[in-house]
Structure formats: C-alpha cells, structure tokens
Design an enzyme around this catalytic site. Structure first.
Site, PDB file in Angstrom:
ATOM      1  N   ARG A  64      -6.032   7.243  17.224  1.00  0.00           N
ATOM      2  CA  ARG A  64      -7.345   7.225  16.561  1.00  0.00           C
ATOM      3  C   ARG A  64      -8.374   6.496  17.422  1.00  0.00           C
ATOM      4  O   ARG A  64      -9.561   6.824  17.393  1.00  0.00           O
ATOM      5  CB  ARG A  64      -7.235   6.590  15.170  1.00  0.00           C
ATOM      6  CG  ARG A  64      -8.494   6.752  14.337  1.00  0.00           C
ATOM      7  CD  ARG A  64      -8.304   6.270  12.909  1.00  0.00           C
ATOM      8  NE  ARG A  64      -7.691   7.272  12.050  1.00  0.00           N
ATOM      9  CZ  ARG A  64      -8.381   8.054  11.218  1.00  0.00           C
ATOM     10  NH1 ARG A  64      -9.702   7.973  11.172  1.00  0.00           N
ATOM     11  NH2 ARG A  64      -7.760   8.916  10.435  1.00  0.00           N
ATOM     12  N   PHE A  89      -6.034  -4.360   3.307  1.00  0.00           N
ATOM     13  CA  PHE A  89      -6.758  -4.044   4.535  1.00  0.00           C
ATOM     14  C   PHE A  89      -5.871  -3.442   5.626  1.00  0.00           C
ATOM     15  O   PHE A  89      -6.154  -3.585   6.813  1.00  0.00           O
ATOM     16  CB  PHE A  89      -7.473  -5.290   5.077  1.00  0.00           C
ATOM     17  CG  PHE A  89      -8.291  -6.014   4.043  1.00  0.00           C
ATOM     18  CD1 PHE A  89      -9.390  -5.409   3.470  1.00  0.00           C
ATOM     19  CD2 PHE A  89      -7.934  -7.289   3.624  1.00  0.00           C
ATOM     20  CE1 PHE A  89     -10.148  -6.059   2.499  1.00  0.00           C
ATOM     21  CE2 PHE A  89      -8.676  -7.951   2.655  1.00  0.00           C
ATOM     22  CZ  PHE A  89      -9.789  -7.339   2.090  1.00  0.00           C
ATOM     23  N   GLU A 139     -13.133   2.572   4.928  1.00  0.00           N
ATOM     24  CA  GLU A 139     -13.143   2.071   6.298  1.00  0.00           C
ATOM     25  C   GLU A 139     -14.473   2.190   7.033  1.00  0.00           C
ATOM     26  O   GLU A 139     -14.849   1.280   7.775  1.00  0.00           O
ATOM     27  CB  GLU A 139     -12.052   2.793   7.104  1.00  0.00           C
ATOM     28  CG  GLU A 139     -10.651   2.456   6.668  1.00  0.00           C
ATOM     29  CD  GLU A 139      -9.610   3.339   7.341  1.00  0.00           C
ATOM     30  OE1 GLU A 139      -8.733   2.807   8.033  1.00  0.00           O
ATOM     31  OE2 GLU A 139      -9.687   4.577   7.186  1.00  0.00           O
ATOM     32  N   GLU A 167       0.583  -1.959   4.649  1.00  0.00           N
ATOM     33  CA  GLU A 167       1.008  -0.559   4.768  1.00  0.00           C
ATOM     34  C   GLU A 167       2.459  -0.473   5.215  1.00  0.00           C
ATOM     35  O   GLU A 167       3.293   0.128   4.548  1.00  0.00           O
ATOM     36  CB  GLU A 167       0.099   0.197   5.733  1.00  0.00           C
ATOM     37  CG  GLU A 167       0.414   1.689   5.795  1.00  0.00           C
ATOM     38  CD  GLU A 167      -0.614   2.491   6.586  1.00  0.00           C
ATOM     39  OE1 GLU A 167      -0.318   3.656   6.909  1.00  0.00           O
ATOM     40  OE2 GLU A 167      -1.696   1.970   6.882  1.00  0.00           O
ATOM     41  N   GLN A 198       0.824  -1.209   0.000  1.00  0.00           N
ATOM     42  CA  GLN A 198       0.000   0.000   0.000  1.00  0.00           C
ATOM     43  C   GLN A 198       0.856   1.256   0.000  1.00  0.00           C
ATOM     44  O   GLN A 198       0.326   2.354  -0.156  1.00  0.00           O
ATOM     45  CB  GLN A 198      -0.895   0.022   1.246  1.00  0.00           C
ATOM     46  CG  GLN A 198      -1.937  -1.058   1.310  1.00  0.00           C
ATOM     47  CD  GLN A 198      -2.655  -1.080   2.639  1.00  0.00           C
ATOM     48  OE1 GLN A 198      -2.583  -2.062   3.366  1.00  0.00           O
ATOM     49  NE2 GLN A 198      -3.360  -0.015   2.988  1.00  0.00           N
ATOM     50  N   ARG A 252      -8.007  -1.984   8.548  1.00  0.00           N
ATOM     51  CA  ARG A 252      -9.180  -1.194   8.171  1.00  0.00           C
ATOM     52  C   ARG A 252      -9.893  -0.576   9.390  1.00  0.00           C
ATOM     53  O   ARG A 252     -10.447  -1.265  10.224  1.00  0.00           O
ATOM     54  CB  ARG A 252     -10.134  -2.111   7.424  1.00  0.00           C
ATOM     55  CG  ARG A 252     -11.212  -1.419   6.626  1.00  0.00           C
ATOM     56  CD  ARG A 252     -12.029  -2.461   5.899  1.00  0.00           C
ATOM     57  NE  ARG A 252     -12.800  -1.916   4.796  1.00  0.00           N
ATOM     58  CZ  ARG A 252     -13.404  -2.667   3.887  1.00  0.00           C
ATOM     59  NH1 ARG A 252     -13.307  -3.980   3.947  1.00  0.00           N
ATOM     60  NH2 ARG A 252     -14.100  -2.113   2.917  1.00  0.00           N
TER      61      ARG A 252
END
Length: 778
Positions: A325, A243, A728, A247, A212, A357
């Site tokens: 987050r 997903f 997401e 990353e 990603q 995700r």
C-alpha cells in the site's frame, strides 16, 4: 387510515435515519463509565491472572531457562513455555514466523518466553521476574541501513515500474534527490491488549478478546490448542481504541490466555500493562526513503524514483500488504508517467511492526509530498502551484502506476474550494511579511491533498456477513462481522437497518461481534467497515422486508407495490399497521423473521505478481491547510490554524464522520511532530510510557480548527447509501502540518533551499534543520 396520514408520516423521519447526526450508540456509557470493556466483564470464580516473562536481549539463543523460583512463588498455579503448546506455536497472520512463546531463540527485546498464571495479577508479575535465564548473544540488526546492507528482509523486495524513470530524469531540465527518515508510531489505544478465556464443557473455549479480527483470533487459538475452529468462540463487544494495533496482535494475547485456561481448566486473563504493551506489540512502520526526481520549468514531474526501506521487525506480520500500500500511495494525487518504486521489507531485531491507521499509505504519501516541496524550493514556486501542475486529470493523465483508471477524481474541485475558503494566497503573503519582520518566530503554511484507495488490497478480504432477527414485538437483533473500536461502526450499521425497515433506531439491539453468529469475518480495517458490514446488513434487512411484503400482499389481497413501510408503520393498501403488528402477524403465519446477509465488493481485481489491476473500489479525497509558528531558538512549534475539506460522499452520520476527521487529523499530526520512538544500542525501546512518548494533548489542538465536509458529492460507486469511508483518509491530511513546519524553517534561509527536516518534526529535529539552513554544524 387516510393518504394524508401516510404523507404526514413520510414527512417525519424515523429516529436514527441514514444521514442523521446521531450520537455514538455507547456515548452515554462511555462518559458515565458504564461501557463494558473486556477487563470490565464479571470475572469467573477462580480466575487466573497471567504475566509474561520477556526477553532482555535483541537476538540470542536461550541456553537455560530456569523457572524453579517462578513456580515456587506465592500464588503461582502454572508456568507455560513453548514446549507446553499442544498445537501450533504461531500467531502470524500471513506467514508462520511469529511464535506465541519463543522456542529457544529470542529475536527482540520484549519477546515473550514464558507465561506465569497466578491467583492475582501482582503475584503473576512478581513471579515472572524470578526467572534465571542464560543467553548466548547473537549478532543483532537494529537499524534499517544495516538491514539493507545485509539484505536482511522478512519478505522479498518488490518493484513497481511504469515507463523509463531513469531516462526521464536524465533528460529533465531539473532534478533533485535526497533521503528522509520517517518515524513510526505507537497506537497508544486507551484500552491495552487483553483477553479472557473461559473453559466450556467438552473442552470448548469462550474467549473475550479486544480485537479488530475475532475470526482470526478464533482460528489462531484453535490451532494453538490443537482444536478445530468450531471448538472456540470469540466475542468482542467493543475496544477502547485499536487503530490497527488490534488487527493481528491480539491473537497472541488470546492464545496465551486460552493455553492457560485449557491447561488448568480455570478461566484465565492476560492484561498487559502500558509498558509491556508498548514494548512487545508492533507499531507503524518507520521508513528510510531515498528519492530522485526530474522535472521541467513548471514543476511537472518527468520521472521519479523511490526506494523505500521499512522496519518490519523480526517477522512478516502484515508487512507485505502494508508495504504494497505504501507503493500504491506514493503517487498520492499526482500523475507520475515515469516511475520506479523499490520496496525493501527489512528484518530487524526489534518488535514486528504491524497495522496502523492508513496501513502504509501515509508513508507513501509523505514521500511524494516531500518531493513536491523540494521541487517548489528548487524553482522558487509556491508548493501549491507545483501540486496543481501534477494533479491527476479527469479524462487523461488518469491512470495510476498500478494501471487503475481513476474515474472519480474530484481533487481539483476540493483544492479550489479550500484554497478560496481558507484564504490561502492572502495568508501566504501575510506570512512572508510577518517572517521578514520577526527574527525569532517564523510562520509557515501548507496545503496538501489526499487521495486514498478504499478496499483491502488482498481481494478475498473484501466480504462481510450479517445476521438479523425480527422479534414478534417488532424489535430487532442486529449482528455483523464488524467490530466497534469507538469509530461508530455499530451505530452506522444500525442506522442502515433502521432506514431499510423504517423503524426507530432505539428498536434495534446492537450486539457484540461473535464468531458463533457471523463466521469467517474479515478484520474491521482498511476503512471498509461501513462499506462491507452496512451492505451485508442491508441485504439481511431487505430479505426480511421482502418476506413481509409478500406476506402482507397475499394476506390482505393487494399488489406488492401497495405495501409501504413508513415511520414505524406499514401501509397495506388501505390498511394501516404498526411494524410490530405486521411482524406478529407474519410470525403467526409461520414466516421466517430471521435472515443472513452477505456482501462482496464488486469490480475489484488485482494481480499482485504484476502489481496491476483495480485494487480499490473507489478513492476518498480531501485537503487541508495548516499554519504554524516555529520558535527558531527552541525548535518548538504551535499549530495556529487548520482548515479541512474532506469528501465523505453522502455521509451516513455527519456527527461520527466529523469526529473521525478531527481525530484522524490530530493523530496524524502527532505521528509527524511529537511521537518519537527511540531504541537504545541494546535494542530496547526506551519510549514505552506516556512519560517518554508524547501523544497529542488537548493543548496541541490548533487554536482555530475549521472542518467542513464536501457537500453534494455522492459516491459514484454503489456503496452503502453512496457514502465514503472516513476512518483512515483524514490522518493523511496532517501531512500539511509537517510541511507548514518545513515552510517556516525554510524562511530562516529566505526560502533559497528546501530544509532537510526529518519526521517526526520534534523540537530537536526542527533545530537541526534550522542549524543546517543557517550553515552551522550539527
């Protein structure tokens, strides 16, 4: 040409216009098996295949690593250890604490210690098993309670506070407190982790990586080789799912392939099998959540306290931003005037957990929804009424705990509409009657909302670039920094360019993500792919379009506003040209038909030191009603019906967005019901294959699945064609499934208390909760 012809063409849209329900650009290749993934790329001559030697201990020093039998094995060409890395032995995306190969110390079962390169995959894997390793075992921390007690953290604990939650809880008419465990989740992408590195002249490397974040892979590979970024090119045409699991993790895979290629001068490929992939790569963070909440007779929250302890694993990876987050989404759609959130980022001797995700947001939302259900049970109210009582307002009660004013709140409207269309009240009454007359089967229903912030919380990542070429035949070459993992990003961005230039989408060539074309791109993550790359491509298209307008106006002696692009044609005053004809004329007049585009998200600002500012450009909203039936004898459940209403703004592509909503919901349901990760007392993951780790199957879909997108609600912010992110947010809609199960379990005790149901709600977890409701021993 007549004005009538112009008007007729305007009435016939181009193929692939923005808003068209267009199939995925590679759909026909996917279903025919013709789509090329990294492992399908033609292999260079003398390609080496790599296998890894992985630790069998959770925490130990390596006293002796005898690789003589490995080197002597058939077909083996090279063996690498940490000592053979010429540059930086690290692939950590934020902090340098993630070695590519363990340098004498292993910190989880499955950590790679050495790499074997052989002529075939089978030879490499057989040879890797021949190593003789002497360990000195060290104390291992394997669970969250132990980590918190030992203050074992990969990053400092953080605290977000507004008001005086302690005083508010003490003064409240009612209060509840509790603890819930929330499991992790494996990304279980269909295409596993893979990279192929090919040497080029002058010591350069070309790396094919399923990632990603090609830019990060480029930088990390260069650092590992002791080279500069210019010496490495990374390409990714598509991934077979990601997903979040691709990353940061692919950098390690690519580094090992690159190290072998650089050392031997031969192309090298590392492809993990499913077991190795699940054992050595990170997952969604599992949490232990403690909560204490005070509220009034109507269920309005007066004060709330959360303590989140997350399993980060042996290194930081992306855990800082993920846990931030979680804190930012522990309000979900609710105004919490007195709130304290403590976040522990725990270091354990397990694999480093990573992006998935939702990136921490689902865990925060899960916590507050669990609390809302407890409040409803305490007061004997319908949980939906308690949810409504606590929703954010539109003109007041509209500031988040991190001081962002919510300017686009439509959650009340969404819930009103869904409650009506899903017949929520009627069905709840019917369920009550059903449960009173059914001893062994109990039904439950829940309606839960979603408010999800869109943007990277790391502000600098909110940028994107694009590259656009128009050829003399009027066809277009499109490249941008986003990556395609099945979500349809490439299709959407191509639709943007088609709309801007008013040409059919089949005249646009979609090309692989490539660090030599668009540099320094952010990861395709945070649901921002279309927002960022769509805008960047729009800028590039408008740049070329403006050049064509200026040229046409001067060439044909008309005003610029008399140049109109319509359905593959350009009208220049009274002259009609095809787009291709104008492109050829512009080239002949030496007009540049190539442009870059750049976009940075406006308005956002965020001070992490104070956890305040505007970290999100806007919010995506949605709600879901789920109905289940639970067998109280076995703990098994069946998802009977799901109603979803989701906010996509003005959808760029309703077909792709619908697919994201469906897939996200089912993946979220898997996380909360069947996907259980288990480690044994030696720190080894025991659920590392589909035989032991259950992702949802077709049979797990609801019998009645109704999805609708909110209509006539353009994004109030200036996003690409006023659309909203959809990657997401739908996953969190599945929290309704968990609470429907909880509602069914509560009926066993006539809803007199709230069941202590842990997640995932496997049959075993459901049976334990039922036993507690019945007053039995566990």
């Amino acid at each position: 040409m007549t004005m009538g012809a112009d008007k007729n063409r305007r009435d016939v849209p181009i193929r692939g216009a923005v808003g068209s329900a267009l199939p995925h650009d590679s759909a026909h290749l996917h279903v025919s098996g013709a789509a090329l993934y990294t492992d399908d790329i033609a292999e260079p001559r003398n390609l080496l295949h790599i296998a890894l030697g992985m630790s069998t201990r959770p925490h130990a020093r390596i006293h002796n690593l005898d690789l003589s039998k490995v080197l002597a094995a058939a077909g083996v060409v090279e063996v690498l250890t940490a000592e053979d890395i010429p540059g930086k032995n690290d692939f950590g995306p934020v902090i340098a604490d993630d070695p590519i190969l363990a340098p004498g110390l292993v910190q989880f079962v499955g950590q790679p210690m050495f790499a074997v390169a052989a002529d075939t995959v089978e030879q490499a894997r057989r040879a890797a098993r021949l190593a003789v390793i002497e360990y000195e075992d060290l104390d291992a921390i394997l669970d969250l309670d132990e980590a918190v007690a030992a203050k074992s953290f990969v990053l400092p604990s953080e605290k977000l506070q507004r008001g005086d939650s302690g005083a508010a809880i003490s003064a409240a008419t009612h209060s509840v407190s509790g603890r819930v465990r929330l499991g992790g989740q494996d990304q279980f992408y269909l295409e596993g982790q893979i990279a192929m590195a090919v040497p080029r002249e002058g010591g350069d490397l070309y790396v094919y990586s399923s990632t990603q974040h090609p830019g990060e892979v480029q930088h990390t590979v260069a650092a590992a080789l002791g080279k500069q970024n210019k010496d490495v090119i990374v390409e990714c045409r598509r991934m077979g799912g990601a997903f979040g699991g691709k990353e940061s993790q692919p950098a390690q895979i690519a580094c090992i392939a690159a190290l072998v290629a650089a050392r031997t001068g031969r192309a090298a490929k590392l492809r993990l099998d499913r077991d190795a992939d699940m054992i050595m790569t990170g997952k969604r963070h599992d949490f232990v959540i403690d909560y204490n909440v005070g509220f009034n007779d109507e269920g309005e929250i007066e004060g709330c306290e959360f303590t989140f302890a997350s399993r980060c694993g042996m290194s930081a990876d992306l855990s800082g931003a993920i846990n931030d987050r979680t804190m930012f989404h522990s309000d979900n759609a609710y105004y919490l005037k007195n709130i304290t959130i403590v976040s522990h980022r725990c270091k354990t001797n397990t694999v480093s957990n990573t992006a998935f995700r939702g990136f921490g947001g689902p865990q925060g939302m899960f916590a507050i929804e669990y609390v809302i259900d407890d409040i409803a049970a305490c007061l004997g109210k319908d949980p939906l009424d308690v949810r409504r009582r606590n929703f954010y307002g539109t003109t007041d009660r509209n500031v988040t705990p991190y001081q962002q004013t919510i300017e686009d709140n439509i959650i009340g409207e969404i819930v009103d509409q869904l409650e009506r269309t899903a017949d929520y009240r009627k069905r709840r009454a019917e369920l009550q009657n059903y449960n009173e007359n059914s001893r062994w089967l109990k039904r439950g229903i829940a309606l839960t909302p979603v408010k999800f912030g869109i943007s990277f919380t790391a502000t600098h990542l909110n940028q994107a670039g694009a590259l656009l070429h128009v050829y003399t035949d009027g066809t277009v070459h499109l490249n941008h920094g986003g990556t395609e993992m099945g979500q349809g990003l490439f299709t959407k961005v191509a639709q943007v360019v088609a709309e801007e230039l008013q040409i059919d989408i089949d005249r646009i060539k979609i090309t692989a993500s490539d660090t030599s074309k668009v540099p320094n791109a952010s990861a395709t993550a945070a649901s921002s792919g279309s927002d960022l790359n769509g805008k960047a491509a729009q800028v590039a298209a408008r740049t070329i379009k403006e050049r064509l307008i200026v040229f046409a106006a001067e060439h044909y002696g008309v005003r610029r506003d008399e140049v109109r692009f319509v359905n593959n044609h350009v009208y220049v005053g009274a002259t009609e040209l095809t787009f291709a004809e104008l492109a050829h004329q512009a080239w002949f007049a030496r007009i540049s038909l190539s442009a870059t585009g750049f976009y940075r998200t406006p308005k956002i600002n965020y001070n992490r030191a104070t956890f305040s500012g505007r970290p999100f450009y806007y919010f995506a909203y949605g709600a879901a009603v789920s109905e289940v039936v639970v067998d109280v004898l076995t703990g098994e459940h069946r998802l009977l019906r799901v109603d979803v209403l989701h906010d996509c703004g003005q959808s760029l592509n309703p077909a792709l967005d619908l697919g994201q909503i469906e897939g996200g919901f089912i993946q979220g349901a898997g996380w909360l019901t069947s996907e259980e990760l288990c480690w044994n007392t030696d720190g080894a993951l025991t659920t590392h294959a589909p035989s032991t780790y259950k992702i949802p199957a077709c049979s797990d879909l609801p019998v009645d699945f109704r999805i609708a997108m909110l209509e006539s609600h353009a994004n109030r912010e200036d996003t690409i064609y006023r659309s909203k992110a959809v990657g997401e947010p739908p996953l969190m809609l599945a929290i309704s499934v968990f609470h429907a199960i909880r509602d069914a379990v509560a009926s066993v005790g006539d809803h007199k208390s709230s069941p202590l149901l842990q997640a995932p709600a496997t049959p075993e977890a459901i049976l334990r909760a039922i036993t507690r409701m019945q007053g039995g021993d566990l």
